[in-house]
Scaffold this motif. Structure first.
Motif, PDB file in Angstrom:
ATOM      1  N   ILE A   2     -37.003  12.446 -20.811  1.00 54.67           N
ATOM      2  CA  ILE A   2     -35.514  12.650 -20.006  1.00 54.67           C
ATOM      3  C   ILE A   2     -34.708  13.237 -20.987  1.00 54.67           C
ATOM      4  CG2 ILE A   2     -34.174  11.158 -19.001  1.00 54.67           C
ATOM      5  CD1 ILE A   2     -36.334   8.865 -18.581  1.00 54.67           C
ATOM      6  N   GLY A   3     -33.892  14.028 -20.709  1.00 57.32           N
ATOM      7  CA  GLY A   3     -32.949  14.812 -21.531  1.00 57.32           C
ATOM      8  C   GLY A   3     -31.865  15.209 -20.586  1.00 57.32           C
ATOM      9  N   PHE A   4     -30.675  15.498 -21.535  1.00 60.73           N
ATOM     10  CA  PHE A   4     -29.488  16.038 -20.873  1.00 60.73           C
ATOM     11  C   PHE A   4     -28.877  17.252 -21.737  1.00 60.73           C
ATOM     12  CE2 PHE A   4     -30.133  11.292 -20.503  1.00 60.73           C
ATOM     13  CZ  PHE A   4     -30.028  11.208 -19.035  1.00 60.73           C
ATOM     14  N   ALA A   5     -28.337  18.122 -20.806  1.00 61.83           N
ATOM     15  CA  ALA A   5     -27.806  19.437 -21.157  1.00 61.83           C
ATOM     16  C   ALA A   5     -26.709  19.166 -22.036  1.00 61.83           C
ATOM     17  CB  ALA A   5     -27.454  20.411 -20.057  1.00 61.83           C
ATOM     18  N   ARG A   6     -25.824  18.131 -21.888  1.00 60.62           N
ATOM     19  CA  ARG A   6     -24.568  17.931 -22.572  1.00 60.62           C
ATOM     20  C   ARG A   6     -24.569  16.609 -23.208  1.00 60.62           C
ATOM     21  NH1 ARG A   6     -21.250  20.691 -18.256  1.00 60.62           N
ATOM     22  NH2 ARG A   6     -20.776  18.715 -17.449  1.00 60.62           N
ATOM     23  N   PRO A   7     -24.093  16.307 -24.465  1.00 60.83           N
ATOM     24  CA  PRO A   7     -24.010  15.066 -25.162  1.00 60.83           C
ATOM     25  C   PRO A   7     -22.692  14.320 -24.516  1.00 60.83           C
ATOM     26  CG  PRO A   7     -23.028  16.711 -26.555  1.00 60.83           C
ATOM     27  CD  PRO A   7     -23.728  17.376 -25.373  1.00 60.83           C
ATOM     28  N   VAL A   8     -22.488  13.110 -24.723  1.00 57.84           N
ATOM     29  CA  VAL A   8     -21.332  12.564 -24.263  1.00 57.84           C
ATOM     30  C   VAL A   8     -20.068  13.318 -24.771  1.00 57.84           C
ATOM     31  CG1 VAL A   8     -22.463  10.462 -23.799  1.00 57.84           C
ATOM     32  CG2 VAL A   8     -21.011  10.621 -25.651  1.00 57.84           C
ATOM     33  N   PRO A  27     -50.644  15.645 -20.383  1.00 55.36           N
ATOM     34  CA  PRO A  27     -49.550  16.071 -19.279  1.00 55.36           C
ATOM     35  C   PRO A  27     -48.138  15.430 -19.519  1.00 55.36           C
ATOM     36  CG  PRO A  27     -51.151  14.336 -18.693  1.00 55.36           C
ATOM     37  CD  PRO A  27     -51.701  15.027 -19.931  1.00 55.36           C
ATOM     38  N   THR A  28     -47.160  16.107 -19.003  1.00 49.66           N
ATOM     39  CA  THR A  28     -45.959  15.298 -19.331  1.00 49.66           C
ATOM     40  C   THR A  28     -45.079  15.972 -18.203  1.00 49.66           C
ATOM     41  OG1 THR A  28     -44.925  17.198 -20.450  1.00 49.66           O
ATOM     42  CG2 THR A  28     -45.905  15.342 -21.816  1.00 49.66           C
ATOM     43  N   THR A  29     -44.018  14.978 -17.635  1.00 50.14           N
ATOM     44  CA  THR A  29     -42.793  15.335 -16.672  1.00 50.14           C
ATOM     45  C   THR A  29     -41.646  15.611 -17.633  1.00 50.14           C
ATOM     46  OG1 THR A  29     -43.794  13.803 -15.195  1.00 50.14           O
ATOM     47  CG2 THR A  29     -41.539  14.643 -14.705  1.00 50.14           C
ATOM     48  N   THR A  30     -40.974  16.426 -17.446  1.00 53.48           N
ATOM     49  CA  THR A  30     -39.787  16.464 -17.829  1.00 53.48           C
ATOM     50  C   THR A  30     -38.394  16.531 -16.859  1.00 53.48           C
ATOM     51  OG1 THR A  30     -40.361  18.073 -19.557  1.00 53.48           O
ATOM     52  CG2 THR A  30     -38.018  17.947 -19.508  1.00 53.48           C
ATOM     53  N   ILE A  31     -37.684  15.308 -17.045  1.00 50.54           N
ATOM     54  CA  ILE A  31     -36.612  15.229 -16.133  1.00 50.54           C
ATOM     55  C   ILE A  31     -35.343  15.761 -17.017  1.00 50.54           C
ATOM     56  CG2 ILE A  31     -35.318  13.515 -14.955  1.00 50.54           C
ATOM     57  CD1 ILE A  31     -37.837  11.772 -14.891  1.00 50.54           C
ATOM     58  N   LEU A  32     -34.545  16.500 -16.109  1.00 54.92           N
ATOM     59  CA  LEU A  32     -33.290  17.000 -17.161  1.00 54.92           C
ATOM     60  C   LEU A  32     -32.066  16.971 -16.157  1.00 54.92           C
ATOM     61  CD1 LEU A  32     -32.525  18.843 -19.633  1.00 54.92           C
ATOM     62  CD2 LEU A  32     -33.109  20.535 -18.193  1.00 54.92           C
ATOM     63  N   ALA A  33     -31.141  16.452 -16.770  1.00 53.11           N
ATOM     64  CA  ALA A  33     -29.721  16.337 -15.998  1.00 53.11           C
ATOM     65  C   ALA A  33     -28.622  17.041 -16.800  1.00 53.11           C
ATOM     66  CB  ALA A  33     -29.379  14.991 -15.489  1.00 53.11           C
ATOM     67  N   THR A  34     -27.547  17.191 -16.330  1.00 51.78           N
ATOM     68  CA  THR A  34     -26.542  17.938 -17.119  1.00 51.78           C
ATOM     69  C   THR A  34     -25.779  16.699 -18.115  1.00 51.78           C
ATOM     70  OG1 THR A  34     -25.845  19.140 -15.158  1.00 51.78           O
ATOM     71  CG2 THR A  34     -24.163  19.000 -16.897  1.00 51.78           C
TER      72      THR A  34
END
Ligand code: F6P
Length: 547
Positions: A405-411, A465-472
């Motif tokens: 799980i990851g995000f495009a922008r840090p806080v 196997p992996t899933t990658t969940i990405l949000a802004t």
């Protein structure tokens, strides 16, 4: 129900067994043969972009898995859940955490009564209280403003608010201090309050049943601490203790003013409850608007789960992938690896959500299961895990499907220098997914000039196997979306395995035995019927304790 065919005898199951028996391809080959795979195996829900292309599946696998879901009527059970049917069979209860985020004008009935007005009445009461604490209008017994909020609860009455508080720290009122006490080990409460001023401290006692021994014990000790600090005036309790519970009688019995109780209902399971009154500490931390925004996030995924076609239904897809590995590849565990420090408690939260829900070995009708059910869920935030246990995921003997799980922008509040580290963090996430999927062949290792005797050690077989969940960005809404995604994934799996995902009888025996053993430790009482190992442990404990 008992007339339904055994899961493993269903033709849809045996078709998957045959498919698995013929499975030979690798992720390298799957990607080489299908240039469109990365685009096709992505599902969007709300702000989440969920990439499941790095899974050991083909279109045929996915179709077979969807056929299994159709045969086991996952969507029929889903609709029964959303409409308030009592699908928690062993407790005779509806399962309506989704009603906690329903809009004000929705109608969801349990036993002929619309529960939505009650949900919003409690949300309004929480809003009013949270605003008064945040503004300083709600004062302690001596008139000082509240600066410290201590949530006392365990399991679902702790993990949810504690996880969400960490996740949304950047949105919290930084001038307030929040602590979460759960363990009956007195050290937990000691460390939580040792530097706090009782005059400025509010305790939130969170317990659905208000009978949980850890919580009641800690709350009783917290009350003593408070009264000691404030000169013993019992009236102080009303200004410093509020309760979150379904059990008004026990709350009153404990001495908390029923006006200071925030209600929820038996159709909310503990591990599905942090968007109910159980989230009061979180609402004080992030403010009512942030909390409502989080509920909107949950609702986005609820609607998606209800309405999206099976081919694009994210919780369905993730649930089916878990079944594919657990039941057909014998994978025993599932790693959840957030590349966000703020999600440091997310996997611990999911452990209860998933393992308490689907850690079952009996079907809904009481027959034993003859297939694998819920996985061991584990993991910690990246990149720390990379320097600890990723070795085993890469080169060990076990198949461990993982979610990144990851995000495009840090806080936003990070300094520019710290923000600049974000690309490195995310580069690690992407690199791990790539290395796990594609590995490194012996020839590639040789081509780097590695001495032959080291080649086997430096070869990565890949195919993990992996899933990658990405949000802004990790916002309150995105957190709600993530949690609802996993809630419904767990639901899908429980429906297919034909287990009751909403009871938790497995935790009862230990509780009963602890109550029986305790007098032997404190008073030296004889506990008849103790097995010889436990009796010896008790005797050793007692003699050590008195040395
Ligand atoms: O561990 C069992 C359990 O019932 C969980 O399901 C629940 O979240 C936890 O105990 C706490 O229960 P309560 O909120 O009633 O104190």
């Amino acid at each position: 129900m008992s007339d339904s065919p055994l899961l493993t005898r269903r033709p849809e199951w045996t078709a998957l067994e045959d498919h698995r028996a013929q499975w030979q391809t690798s992720l390298r080959e799957l990607f080489a043969d299908d240039p469109g795979r990365a685009e096709r195996y992505v599902v969007h829900v709300g702000d989440l972009r969920i990439d499941y292309s790095k899974h050991l599946v083909t279109d045929e696998t996915l179709a077979l898995l969807r056929e299994l879901a159709a045969a086991t009527d996952v969507f029929g059970l889903r609709d029964a859940m959303f409409s308030g049917e009592k699908i928690n069979l062993t407790e005779g209860r509806a399962v309506l955490h989704t009603a906690l985020r329903a809009p004000r004008d929705a109608v969801i009935e349990v036993d002929g009564e619309n529960v939505v007005p009650g949900v919003h009445a409690v949300l309004d009461k929480m809003t009013d209280f949270a605003n008064r604490v945040r503004s300083g209008e709600w004062t302690g017994h001596t008139g000082r403003r509240i600066r410290n909020i201590v949530n006392i609860g365990i399991g679902g009455s702790d993990l949810g608010p504690a996880m969400a508080y960490e996740a949304l720290r950047a949105y919290t009122a930084r001038e307030l201090t929040f602590r979460f006490v759960s363990n009956v080990d007195g050290a937990d409460l000691h460390e939580a309050v040792r530097d706090l001023d009782p005059a400025e401290t509010l305790f939130i006692v969170a317990s659905k049943t208000f009978t949980t021994i850890e919580t009641i014990t800690n709350a009783t000790s917290a009350r003593s601490w408070l009264l000691r600090g404030l000169g013993g005036d019992e009236k102080a309790v009303a200004r410093h203790f509020v309760a979150l519970s379904t059990n008004a009688e026990k709350v009153t019995g404990f001495g908390i003013d029923p006006d200071n109780m925030f209600e929820f209902w038996d159709w909310v399971g503990g591990r599905y409850s942090y968007d109910s009154a159980i989230g009061l500490s979180l609402m004080i931390a992030i403010g009512p608007d942030g909390f409502l925004e989080m509920l909107d996030g949950f609702r986005i995924v609820d609607e998606h789960f209800r309405n999206a076609d099976p081919e694009a239904n994210a919780p369905l897809i993730l649930g089916l992938l878990g079944i594919w590995y657990g039941d057909f590849f014998d994978a025993q565990s599932h790693a959840v690896l957030p590349y966000s420090h703020y999600l440091s408690k997310f996997t611990a939260y999911l452990q209860q959500l998933d393992m308490e829900s689907n850690g079952k070995s009996v079907q809904r009708d009481g027959r034993p299961v003859q297939w694998q059910t819920g996985p061991v869920v584990w993991g910690t935030p990246g990149t720390n895990g990379q320097h600890a246990y990723y070795q085993l995921i890469h080169q060990g003997t076990k198949l461990i499907p993982a979610d990144f799980i990851g995000f495009a922008r840090p806080v936003a509040e990070l300094s520019d220098e710290l923000k600049a580290q974000h690309d490195l963090l995310m580069a690690n996430l992407f690199a791990q997914g790539q290395a796990l999927a594609f590995g490194k062949t012996a020839d590639e290792v040789r081509a780097e000039g590695v001495p032959e005797e080291q080649v086997p050690h430096r070869t990565f077989k890949g195919n993990h196997p992996t899933t990658t969940i990405l949000a802004t960005e990790l916002t309150p809404s995105v957190l709600g979306q993530l949690v609802a995604l996993y809630e419904h994934k767990v639901f899908v799996q429980g429906a297919i395995w034909n287990i009751d995902s909403f009871d938790q009888w497995g935790v009862e025996l230990g509780k009963v035995l602890a109550k029986r053993v305790e007098p032997a430790l404190t008073e030296g009482a004889d506990v008849p019927g103790l097995d010889s190992s436990t009796a010896a442990l008790v005797a050793a404990y007692r003699s050590l304790k008195n040395t």
